[in-house]
Write an enzyme that holds these catalytic residues in place. Sequence first.
Site, mmCIF file in Angstrom:
data_model
loop_
_atom_site.group_PDB
_atom_site.id
_atom_site.type_symbol
_atom_site.label_atom_id
_atom_site.label_comp_id
_atom_site.label_asym_id
_atom_site.label_seq_id
_atom_site.Cartn_x
_atom_site.Cartn_y
_atom_site.Cartn_z
ATOM 1 N N PRO A 174 0.819 -1.269 0.017
ATOM 2 C CA PRO A 174 -0.075 -0.242 0.037
ATOM 3 C C PRO A 174 0.695 1.369 -0.054
ATOM 4 O O PRO A 174 0.476 2.340 -0.223
ATOM 5 C CB PRO A 174 -0.778 -0.100 1.267
ATOM 6 N N ASP A 187 -5.349 2.636 -26.483
ATOM 7 C CA ASP A 187 -5.864 2.823 -25.321
ATOM 8 C C ASP A 187 -6.115 4.305 -24.864
ATOM 9 O O ASP A 187 -5.216 5.023 -25.140
ATOM 10 C CB ASP A 187 -4.906 2.239 -24.216
HETATM 11 C C1 9D3 Z 1 -2.790 -0.277 9.160
HETATM 12 C C2 9D3 Z 1 -2.123 -0.193 7.876
HETATM 13 N N1 9D3 Z 1 -2.435 -0.887 6.722
HETATM 14 C C3 9D3 Z 1 -2.021 -0.081 5.508
HETATM 15 C C4 9D3 Z 1 -3.233 0.748 4.914
HETATM 16 C C5 9D3 Z 1 -1.851 -2.245 7.037
HETATM 17 C C6 9D3 Z 1 -1.943 -2.965 5.894
HETATM 18 C C7 9D3 Z 1 -3.302 -3.195 5.251
HETATM 19 C C8 9D3 Z 1 -3.133 -3.939 4.210
HETATM 20 C C9 9D3 Z 1 -0.917 -3.516 5.234
HETATM 21 C C10 9D3 Z 1 -0.981 -4.382 4.106
HETATM 22 C C11 9D3 Z 1 -2.363 -4.748 3.450
HETATM 23 C C12 9D3 Z 1 -2.335 -5.575 2.374
HETATM 24 N N2 9D3 Z 1 -2.284 -4.853 1.050
HETATM 25 C C13 9D3 Z 1 -1.347 -4.938 0.268
HETATM 26 O O1 9D3 Z 1 -0.598 -5.901 0.525
HETATM 27 C C14 9D3 Z 1 -1.551 -4.339 -0.973
HETATM 28 C C15 9D3 Z 1 -2.196 -3.186 -1.490
HETATM 29 C C16 9D3 Z 1 -3.483 -2.561 -1.195
HETATM 30 O O2 9D3 Z 1 -3.897 -2.878 0.163
HETATM 31 N N3 9D3 Z 1 -3.984 -1.685 -1.731
HETATM 32 C C17 9D3 Z 1 -3.810 -1.219 -2.840
HETATM 33 N N4 9D3 Z 1 -2.544 -1.849 -3.494
HETATM 34 C C18 9D3 Z 1 -1.800 -2.663 -2.676
HETATM 35 S S1 9D3 Z 1 -0.361 -3.610 -3.122
HETATM 36 C C19 9D3 Z 1 -0.503 -4.436 -1.762
#
Ligand code: 9D3
Length: 244
Positions: free
Chosen positions: A89, A169
Amino acid sequence: MLRFDILSVFPEMFESALNYSILKRALERGMVEIHLHNIRDYADDKHRMTDDAPYGGGGGMVMKVEPIDRALRSIVPSRDNALVVLLTPQGETLNQKMAEEICRYPRIVLICGRYEGVDERVREHLVDREISIGDFVLTGGELSAMVVVDAVTRLVPGVLGNDESASFDSFSTGLLEYPHYTRPGSYGNWKVPDVLLSGNHRDIESWRRKESLKRTYLRRPDLLGKTDLSDEDRKTLEDIKKDL
Ligand code: 9D3
């Protein structure tokens, strides 16, 4: 030929996604290879742990560095010509330009995080690029990795047929697409615009351009600032604003 290696604790999640349509065809024709790896297979302790509690306390679990390092050493021993991507994220938000950059590498390794995150040393020492697919919270990196595979694979020369060509695209031309219609010409009183049935190709072309501009103006005005508009386009855009 493009090769993806995907590291995940749930590699089975990918199997159904890969067996359809254009992706399936590209795999069958040998234009891309996708190798799935279970990170757990690279854990060497007797419980084959891939995650552990965070130093400093707090909730959640953190993915361990050793299994990921061992997996990378085994999968891309020489990292020449390979791009190692962590899906997170906190990464740079994926866009078409990034997909075009990534598709130039013959080998792409995608590391899918799970739990609260990944030991920071993975980021510091093992990863070339961190990618997010947008500002929403998923349960892990797997779906994001599939998005990257899909967006990048369709850019490999020959993967798309002529009809599906990537050069037009909307994010390459910089405008959203015009509305599309197919038969029947009337469905109850839902009608296809007359101009599309007129056979006048110049009129059709200018109608489509106007609809593209209108739609982009209404939905994605940010895109209009990034694209080259002709003088004709600018006039059309002024007409659109008056008509609204
Ligand atoms: C409490 C903080 N969280 C971050 C917003 C922790 C957290 C939540 C969800 C850490 C990892 C995740 C899992 N998500 C991914 O690994 C991820 C992701 C996403 O959640 N949204 C958009 N792109 C991606 S790429 C990997």
